[in-house]
Motif scaffolding. Sequence first.
Motif, short mmCIF file in Angstrom:
data_model
loop_
_atom_site.label_atom_id
_atom_site.label_comp_id
_atom_site.label_asym_id
_atom_site.label_seq_id
_atom_site.Cartn_x
_atom_site.Cartn_y
_atom_site.Cartn_z
N GLU A 181 0.83 -1.21 0.00
CA GLU A 181 0.00 0.00 0.00
C GLU A 181 0.86 1.26 0.00
N GLU A 182 1.91 1.27 0.81
CA GLU A 182 2.78 2.44 0.91
C GLU A 182 3.48 2.73 -0.42
N LYS A 183 3.88 1.70 -1.14
CA LYS A 183 4.64 1.85 -2.38
C LYS A 183 3.76 1.72 -3.62
N TYR A 184 2.44 1.66 -3.44
CA TYR A 184 1.54 1.35 -4.54
C TYR A 184 1.69 2.29 -5.74
N SER A 185 1.78 3.58 -5.51
CA SER A 185 1.87 4.50 -6.65
C SER A 185 3.18 4.28 -7.42
N GLN A 186 4.26 4.05 -6.72
CA GLN A 186 5.53 3.75 -7.36
C GLN A 186 5.43 2.44 -8.14
N GLY A 191 4.86 -3.76 -16.81
CA GLY A 191 4.02 -4.88 -16.43
C GLY A 191 4.52 -5.65 -15.21
N ASP A 192 4.54 -6.96 -15.35
CA ASP A 192 4.83 -7.85 -14.22
C ASP A 192 6.15 -7.62 -13.49
N PRO A 193 7.19 -7.07 -14.11
CA PRO A 193 8.40 -6.78 -13.33
C PRO A 193 8.13 -5.86 -12.12
N ALA A 194 6.97 -5.24 -12.06
CA ALA A 194 6.61 -4.44 -10.87
C ALA A 194 6.60 -5.32 -9.62
N TYR A 195 6.29 -6.61 -9.78
CA TYR A 195 6.30 -7.51 -8.62
C TYR A 195 7.72 -7.69 -8.09
N GLY A 196 8.70 -7.67 -8.97
CA GLY A 196 10.09 -7.72 -8.54
C GLY A 196 10.47 -6.49 -7.74
N THR A 197 9.96 -5.34 -8.17
CA THR A 197 10.20 -4.09 -7.43
C THR A 197 9.57 -4.19 -6.04
N LEU A 230 8.98 -6.91 -4.33
CA LEU A 230 9.76 -7.85 -3.51
C LEU A 230 11.07 -7.22 -3.04
N ASN A 231 11.66 -6.35 -3.86
CA ASN A 231 12.86 -5.63 -3.41
C ASN A 231 12.55 -4.78 -2.18
N PHE A 232 11.43 -4.06 -2.22
CA PHE A 232 11.01 -3.26 -1.05
C PHE A 232 10.76 -4.16 0.16
N LEU A 233 10.06 -5.27 -0.06
CA LEU A 233 9.69 -6.17 1.03
C LEU A 233 10.91 -6.82 1.68
N PHE A 234 11.88 -7.21 0.86
CA PHE A 234 13.03 -7.94 1.39
C PHE A 234 14.19 -7.06 1.82
N LEU A 235 14.14 -5.76 1.56
CA LEU A 235 15.24 -4.88 1.93
C LEU A 235 15.61 -5.00 3.42
N PRO A 236 14.66 -4.93 4.36
CA PRO A 236 15.04 -5.07 5.77
C PRO A 236 15.62 -6.45 6.09
#
Length: 181
Positions: free
Chosen positions: A39-44, A53-59, A61-67
């Motif tokens: 939700e926080e990164k939705y606009s990005q 397209g689908d590479p947005a899911y990779g983006t 996951l990068n946000f999710l796994f950073l910590p």
Amino acid sequence: MSVMKPLPQILAESEGNRIDVIAQYINEHITENWQAIFEEKYSQLMDVYKKVGDPAYGTYLNFLFLPIHEQLKESGLKPLPRLPGDLNISREWGNTNDFTDQERWMWSVIEEENGVELGTIVTKVYHDHTQLRVPRPPEVFALTETDQADIVAALSQRSAAFRDAREFRIEAEEYMKNRDA
């Protein structure tokens, strides 16, 4: 985001198998943060989705796994490849009628600074091919196997859908051949 104990502290206090402890830690992080990060990164993410397209899911996951990457580094651990894993060798399956609920399995071997391999973290990523949507949180589990062939064999034994799915790179090659024909 909630505050979890640091992974180095959890590993120091734990008497369990380290790869299982790491998987549990990652699952707790995902449970607590997957929706909020989306939700926080939705606009990005939507900007990326509109462009490629689908590479947005990779983006995502990068946000999710950073910590998680930060905690692994502080613990003297390194995922190979970077979590959630190598898209090219991952496998996907799901709803073939409308592609709204797909599941992709990716994996990374976790290695100590001295090169000792602890095991493998497998990530299940759920996604939708018709719109930018994560139908349910990603999940992870641990394997003791670290050799590529052994990992694939263990995952194939665990899931017939995984066993029957093809690697992404093979699917992509076939798609490109058919598209150009």
